[in-house]
Design an enzyme around this catalytic site. Structure first.
Site, mmCIF file in Angstrom:
data_model
loop_
_atom_site.group_PDB
_atom_site.id
_atom_site.type_symbol
_atom_site.label_atom_id
_atom_site.label_comp_id
_atom_site.label_asym_id
_atom_site.label_seq_id
_atom_site.Cartn_x
_atom_site.Cartn_y
_atom_site.Cartn_z
ATOM 1 N N SER A 83 2.960 -2.510 -4.204
ATOM 2 C CA SER A 83 2.109 -1.438 -4.650
ATOM 3 C C SER A 83 1.376 -0.701 -3.536
ATOM 4 O O SER A 83 0.900 0.405 -3.755
ATOM 5 C CB SER A 83 1.062 -1.988 -5.624
ATOM 6 O OG SER A 83 0.164 -2.862 -4.967
ATOM 7 N N SER B 185 2.846 -7.057 -2.680
ATOM 8 C CA SER B 185 2.435 -5.657 -2.505
ATOM 9 C C SER B 185 2.015 -5.263 -1.103
ATOM 10 O O SER B 185 1.812 -4.088 -0.829
ATOM 11 C CB SER B 185 1.285 -5.323 -3.464
ATOM 12 O OG SER B 185 1.772 -5.174 -4.769
ATOM 13 N N LYS C 234 -6.810 1.548 0.799
ATOM 14 C CA LYS C 234 -6.105 1.568 -0.485
ATOM 15 C C LYS C 234 -7.100 1.895 -1.602
ATOM 16 O O LYS C 234 -8.239 1.405 -1.591
ATOM 17 C CB LYS C 234 -5.456 0.187 -0.715
ATOM 18 C CG LYS C 234 -4.490 0.128 -1.904
ATOM 19 C CD LYS C 234 -3.810 -1.249 -2.000
ATOM 20 C CE LYS C 234 -2.825 -1.291 -3.172
ATOM 21 N NZ LYS C 234 -2.126 -2.594 -3.284
#
Lengths: 489, 505
Positions: free
Chosen positions: B171, B195, B78
């Site tokens: 997210s 998330s 990420k």
């Protein structure tokens, strides 16, 4: 804080007396090798941005980790201030934007400081002592430095100081004059230096004061205060208090009112200037720093630190008064610096302690001050000064000759005992030589002889003459005895 | 030859160890898949050279018998994790061009254990979002086809504005999409309010948010420090267990990271859950909950009962207050954490006539609307006069939420079963454009877990009427991720592995 006003401290205004009320926030840089929340060096004077870690520069994803040594230093200081040590304290974020504040917030202790209430005993003059209350002491980060003089169009930032640990020591509004303000900071600095928790170096910014000043009519409630930011010498602190108090009195006597604001002291112009008003004050949006756990330790941790603390100035002073029989003020002067106190003790050991105190304070300190030297760089060592004191008490030299001898040792060095021999500074105790001088003076001054016989205090004049005749080397006791006998008084 | 990207992480590991597959082959297959899937926009940066170099090193280690637990396994990272010398922007414009010269603790643990980095994954800007639509680099599409749409339609949408394609959740949308589309064996993700778990549920993958303090936050771009926690998204419970073991562990650089041994999580897969007490909190049965979510939940209960678990009804009375309290605490911390993006030291700088103008221009241009909104909310709730009414009350609620869970666990509950999300995935551009709260409601089942600092795992448990994946959430005791893995693997086994989409992109 509502004790009756001390009349001698009041300022005479056009419309009557005013009392000054001062409280101070001292920012003392913690003596530590690395910063409060990072491993970067705290060394002074490095190339710009040479002592900056990723944390200090607030790089993305960086986290603060408390430096245990800074915590210990704060606790030691708390003990030195006879203060409440809080076993649990917390760190908060004080949010504001400034280029030298990389995180966009300062980590400080807003709600729960590590140290609570304490006190500092301050000798203001030889005869006056006050107690200044301590409100709290907390740990916080220093900011970096903006440099505006490097380029015509840009400002630069040096982050070497960013994140260095500071102790903010907040006093109660217990100070009533510029003199007291100076004495308080001087004493606080002494305590910090004894503890080794701050080097107290004001030129390098290790100790800075925010001075809160207000004035009031004696006995009335506190007036509105103004905060004078970042005053960086003890002399300026005194000046700032005086100048600001007079400014406020001027406004009040003209029927005006004081606006609570932050001001700056300009030593060159001898005035304070408005920096920002209360309305312009930042909303710092304090909240607990979620990156840090509450700071917790137990009493054992505190006791362990207390056990290893050096003898502190108040205790040392009391011991000097008790063991050496010297006056409070003299003892206070001697303990002002640990090195001076150690020097004194070396001189006093096995000697007349009062004489030693006189020589250390009056001759040595006087001379050091004049030359702008500190005790560590004194050209006269404790053993040398001790020898001088010995020579006096043994009757080898007089006090007057001793001052000459001190001068020689100061400028040329050497063993005082040997110098006395080689330079012929020994007192004349040979009564024959003294007697000859006495006889000559009596013979030459029959009128004075008559006067002295009528008024024995005239003896002093004869002593002076004999000393002059013998180049100061005559033993004053022998001179006295001989004169009394010969004059029949 | 079979498509090696279809292997699970555990299968790939075993193949590498058996030397029936090389790390370079495995990595190349993923790089090829990534190249074909660029339309999904899951990766914001591919690092093929680095990946192949790491894979070659892994092959050498496997050959010499010095392989680490993740040796040769290609993973996505990420964009929130600092990766040394590699694009790290948390998908924000304000970190324009930022390449740290440090590596986050979590990713350095992965590389220590031999994993291979394929690239940086898309995400909501600063992890603020539930659909991956707030990324500066554009939205991510889910590999799942929207109901009643075929590949041809979807390919066209992918080439256009992606409207109507499904969101992967957020997210960690890039992580979930890449894992579901077989563009990596697993991915790092992060979870502040859901998330990891919500995108896992939306994409038919597994994601675990471990207990707060289990993984180091050092080197993760901070959103809300007291809630942020790293975790993996992968295709199976076992794969998550393998990854988490490497990611977790003590780090002296993070004061909130605990110093406790990391268990062999994989060993808890398949462990019997007989006699385990599973709590069903009545407050999670929210008004207007779709029948298919109700059914999913009931199925989950049935699976666990069948495996010998004891089902107990519990109450977590402060659940309803969690979401509003979360939307005070998280923005408050974010408003302060994001103050460092000021244009002075790194990232974007938009000049101005003076320092204030430079700050304003930089931050206006650098932050997207959702981030700006949360900074403003955060600054507001912390400001003088509002602090007590908002921030202090939210913290009190947080304590009450924590106590709710503590009481349940004190009654002997081992884990709590809830739905992971209130619905299946929705379409890109469908939610939140007029009312941001519509988007925030996605986190209703997940934020409580962050507020209490507990571990939570989302595991696929069935399909919606439209054929979209739905997930269940298990919430555990602090630092008892092992029970979550055991119970989640039972659900995985009982529900049957979700068949992930075949490539249409």
């Amino acid at each position: 804080m509502n004790a009756p006003a001390n009349a001698s401290k009041l300022i005479k205004g056009a419309t009557g007396d005013w009392e000054i009320v001062v409280g101070m926030e001292i920012h003392a840089q913690v003596s530590s090798h690395s910063k409060l929340f990072s491993g970067a060096s705290t060394e002074f004077g490095g190339e710009p941005n040479s002592h900056v870690s990723l944390v200090d520069a607030a790089m993305p994803g960086m986290l603060p980790v408390i430096n245990e040594e800074c915590v210990k230093q704060a606790v030691r200081t708390g003990i030195g201030l006879k203060a409440q040590i809080n076993h649990r304290s917390t760190f908060d974020r004080k949010n504001y934007f400034y280029p030298d504040l990389p995180q966009g917030y300062q980590i400080s202790q807003y709600k729960s400081p590590i140290v609570g209430e304490g006190e500092v005993i301050v000798d203001v003059t030889a005869s006056e002592q006050i107690v200044v209350g301590i409100e709290r002491l907390h740990l916080e980060q220093d900011a970096g430095k903006s440099l505006h003089d490097q380029s015509p169009t840009e400002s630069f930032v040096d982050l070497n100081r960013s994140g260095v640990a500071l102790m903010e020591i907040v006093s109660k509004p217990d100070i009533r004059s510029a003199e007291e303000a100076r004495a308080y900071v001087t004493k606080l600095r002494t305590i910090l230096r004894y503890l080794g928790t701050c080097d107290g170096n004001m030129e390098q910014g290790s100790l800075r004061a925010d001075v809160n000043v207000s004035v009031r009519r004696p006995g009335e409630p506190l007036g509105t205060r103004c905060e004078i930011k970042n005053v960086n010498s003890i002399r300026f602190i005194g000046q700032a208090v005086d100048v600001e108090a007079r400014r406020q009195i001027g406004i009040l006597e003209d029927g005006g009112k004081i606006d609570q604001e932050t001001r700056l002291f300009d030593p060159a112009r001898g005035e304070t200037r408005s920096m920002r008003s209360k309305e312009e004050a930042h909303d710092y949006r304090y909240f607990p720093d979620p990156d840090l756990l509450p700071l917790e330790f137990d009493e054992t941790f505190v006791e362990e630190l207390a056990r290893h603390l050096p003898e502190l100035p108040d205790a040392k002073k009391a011991r000097f008064m008790r063991d050496y029989g010297i006056a409070s003020y003299d003892a206070g002067v001697l303990v002002m610096e640990r090195a001076s106190a150690d020097f004194y003790e070396a001189v006093a050991k096995g000697r007349d302690a009062k004489a030693a105190a006189n020589w250390v304070i009056n001759e040595l300190f006087g001379r050091l001050n004049k030359e702008g030297l500190d005790i560590a760089s004194s050209p006269v060592g404790a053993d040398q000064l001790g020898a001088i004191v010995d020579l006096i008490s043994e009757g080898v030299i007089s006090g007057k000759i001793a001052k000459d001898l001190f001068e020689i040792v100061w400028t040329e060095g050497g063993d005082p005992r040997a110098l006395v021999e080689t330079r012929g500074m020994k007192q004349v105790t040979d009564t024959g030589a003294i007697e000859a001088a006495v006889d000559a003076i009596i013979a030459a001054n029959p009128d004075k002889v008559a006067q002295a016989q009528a008024k024995p205090t005239m003896l002093g004049w004869f002593v002076g003459q004999v000393m002059k005749e013998t180049g100061g080397k005559a033993n004053p006791q022998s001179v006295n005895e001989l004169l009394k006998r010969k004059l029949g008084i | 030859m079979t498509d090696v990207t279809r292997l699970t992480l555990a299968q790939a590991r075993d193949a590498l160890q058996a030397k029936t597959l090389s790390a370079v082959e495995l990595t190349q297959a993923h790089l090829d898949a990534m190249a074909k899937a660029r339309g999904l926009n899951a990766y914001v940066l591919e690092t093929p050279d680095q990946a192949l170099a790491m894979a070659a090193v892994s092959d050498a280690r496997i050959a010499s018998g010095t392989a680490g637990p993740l040796e040769g396994l290609p993973l996505g990272v990420k964009d929130l994790y600092a990766t040394k010398g590699v694009h790290t922007q948390a998908c924000s414009h304000i970190l324009d061009g930022f390449k740290p010269d440090y590596e986050s603790t979590v990713t350095s643990h992965l590389w220590r254990d031999g994993a291979v980095m394929l690239g940086k994954l898309n995400m909501d800007e600063f992890a603020m979002g539930s659909s991956n639509e707030t990324s500066f680099f554009g939205p991510v599409a889910s590999p799942w086809l929207p109901p009643h749409r075929d590949g041809a339609w979807a390919r066209e949408a992918l080439a256009g504005d992606k409207k109507g394609l499904l969101v992967p959740g957020g997210s960690s949308g890039g992580s979930a999409s890449a894992v579901a589309a077989h563009l990596c064996l697993g991915a790092t993700a992060s979870d502040t309010g859901g998330s990891i778990r919500q995108p896992a549920a939306f994409t038919g993958t597994v994601g675990i948010k471990p207990t707060y303090g289990r993984c180091s936050r050092w080197g993760m771009v901070a959103f809300a420090s007291s809630l942020d926690q790293a975790g993996p998204i992968a295709r199976t419970v076992r794969d998550c267990a393998i990854m988490l073991r490497s990611m977790a562990g003590h780090d002296a650089k993070d004061a909130t990271c605990i110093d406790a041994p990391v268990p062999d999580y994989e060993a808890s897969i398949g462990r019997s859950i007989k006699g385990k007490k599973i709590g069903i909190p009545k407050e999670y049965r929210i008004e207007g909950m779709p029948a298919e979510i109700e059914k999913l939940w009931a199925d989950g209960v049935a699976f666990l009962k069948a495996a010998g678990a004891e089902i107990v009804d519990i109450s977590l009375p402060h659940t309803k207050t969690a979401l509003p309290a979360y939307y005070i605490v998280a923005p408050a911390e974010a408003s302060s954490n994001l103050a460092r993006y000021d244009g002075v030291r790194y990232g974007l700088r938009v000049p101005g006539k003076d320092i204030s103008a430079m700050y304003e221009n930089t931050r206006r241009a650098g932050f997207g609307p959702e981030v700006r909104r949360r900074i403003m909310i955060g600054a507001y709730v912390l400001s003088a006069g509002y602090y007590d009414a908002y921030y202090v009350r939210a913290q009190k609620i947080r304590t009450l939420i924590k106590q709710d869970f503590e009481k349940a666990y004190a009654q002997g509950v081992d884990a709590i079963l809830t739905p992971a999300t209130p619905s299946a995935a929705f379409g890109i551009g469908e939610k939140g454009s007029t009312d941001p709260v519509e988007m925030y409601l996605n986190d209703v089942f997940t934020v409580t877990v962050n507020m209490a600092g507990l571990p939570g795992i989302a595991v696929p448990a069935g399909l919606s009427a439209d054929g979209l994946p739905l997930g269940l959430q298990l919430i555990g005791r602090p630092f008892d991720e092992e029970t979550l893995f055991s119970v989640a693997s039972v659900i995985e086994e009982s529900a049957g592995r979700v068949a992930l989409p075949q490539p249409w992109w």
